[in-house]
Design an enzyme around this catalytic site. Sequence first.
Site, PDB file in Angstrom:
ATOM      1  N   GLY A  46       0.834  -1.273   0.001  1.00 11.49           N
ATOM      2  CA  GLY A  46       0.107   0.000   0.104  1.00 11.49           C
ATOM      3  C   GLY A  46       0.808   1.349   0.102  1.00 11.49           C
ATOM      4  NE  ARG A  88       5.700  -3.264  -4.497  1.00 10.85           N
ATOM      5  CZ  ARG A  88       4.213  -3.520  -4.187  1.00 10.85           C
ATOM      6  NH1 ARG A  88       3.446  -3.218  -2.953  1.00 10.85           N
ATOM      7  NH2 ARG A  88       3.349  -3.784  -5.498  1.00 10.85           N
ATOM      8  CG  ASP A 236      -0.361   2.140  -5.731  1.00  5.60           C
ATOM      9  OD1 ASP A 236      -1.421   2.045  -6.040  1.00  5.60           O
ATOM     10  OD2 ASP A 236       0.438   1.740  -4.972  1.00  5.60           O
TER      11      ASP A 236
HETATM   12  O1  MRU Z   1       0.491  -3.723  -4.808  1.00  5.83           O
HETATM   13  P1  MRU Z   1      -0.087  -3.046  -3.616  1.00  5.83           P
HETATM   14  O2  MRU Z   1      -0.998  -3.869  -2.772  1.00  5.83           O
HETATM   15  O3  MRU Z   1       0.930  -2.473  -2.692  1.00  5.83           O
HETATM   16  O4  MRU Z   1      -0.708  -2.126  -4.265  1.00  5.83           O
HETATM   17  C1  MRU Z   1      -1.759  -1.197  -3.336  1.00  5.83           C
HETATM   18  C2  MRU Z   1      -2.836  -0.410  -4.310  1.00  5.83           C
HETATM   19  O5  MRU Z   1      -2.847  -0.241  -5.451  1.00  5.83           O
HETATM   20  C3  MRU Z   1      -3.412   0.566  -3.628  1.00  5.83           C
HETATM   21  O6  MRU Z   1      -4.788   0.513  -3.918  1.00  5.83           O
HETATM   22  C4  MRU Z   1      -2.883   1.560  -3.477  1.00  5.83           C
HETATM   23  O7  MRU Z   1      -1.769   1.626  -2.669  1.00  5.83           O
HETATM   24  C5  MRU Z   1      -3.563   2.728  -3.186  1.00  5.83           C
HETATM   25  S1  MRU Z   1      -4.283   2.946  -1.349  1.00  5.83           S
HETATM   26  C6  MRU Z   1      -3.361   3.523  -0.620  1.00  5.83           C
END
Ligand code: MRU
Length: 344
Positions: A46, A88, A236
Amino acid sequence: MIKTIEWKNDKVKMIDQLKLPLKEEFFECSDYKCVIDAIKSMKIRGAPAIGVAAAMGIVLGAVNYSGNDVDELLRKIDIICKEMGNTRPTAVNLFWAIERMRKVAFSNTWGKVEDLKKALKDEAIKMADEDIEANKKMGKFGATLIKDGDNILTHCNAGSLATVEYGTGLAPIFWSFKEGKKIHVYVDETRPKLQGARLTIWEMKKENIPATLITDSMAGYFMKKGTINKIFVGSDRIAVNGDVANKIGTYTLAVLAKEHNIPFYVVAPTSTIDFSISSGDKIIIEERDKSEVTHIGGVQIAPDDISVANPAFDVTPNKLVTAIVTEKGILRSPFGEKIKNLRL
Ligand code: MRU
């Protein structure tokens, strides 16, 4: 409400998101390599959560330095920042947080190593506190877009678990529910990593918010039937023109929403805005391991030796976004200069 990450007794305490929903287990990192592993393996994930994790990881790297040479510590911090930046690629909050820590470290002439360590620790803790504050503000602003009787679709996990606490995309839902609005949330399972099925529906259950889990391919069916009347997601990375990167599958939902005249709302703090990019084409999309697609829960579901693609995010063009909710207020489309002006 769950606290995803906190600084405790000179360690970083996090909930292990790979164990959820079957086990509610916390783990502690006492060195920065452990935080790097947690981000890469998605024990913590997240956008805002990984930003704070990186900041706290940098603090661990500093507090574990046993020498008394400020320049040597700064060189060490520089290396750690680079390593954190390689965990990431898509969520800009990670780079925003690293930059903020770097600024604290390098914009001062520190007399003593202990002063530098303390300043970094204070900054990371401040960042975590600010995250919760921003999420609650977004919750309050975003709740004005939600009415009694709404059926809201969400994708991935943009709840407490994606942040320090309280979430982004889910914050208006939490706020509205607390206000007593009668709402129902539809949760996409979110293949391949199943953040919806593992994390979001778990958060809904924990908060007693009425919710239904669906597979990603069912979203269009429920929109056509008129069951879903609003969509709330996090992000993101947001470009200055309002293009929004979010979990793979978000773009599909936005196109469907347009077809069915359903408002599509993005909720994200200003730390998710990448003021250096004019449009979403410049966003690097993380490509993750093929096994996430060929396997579910460790069980192989596809033949050996096949071609597999696994982009973790997609970009929704600004023309499909109804409004972006930040901690500074609601920006409605067309965005024009509105996003750029948030920086001022
Ligand atoms: O791959 P992740 O689980 O880190 O991706 C997260 C998301 O796409 C969320 O929807 C995103 O971080 C927005 S919410 C804080």
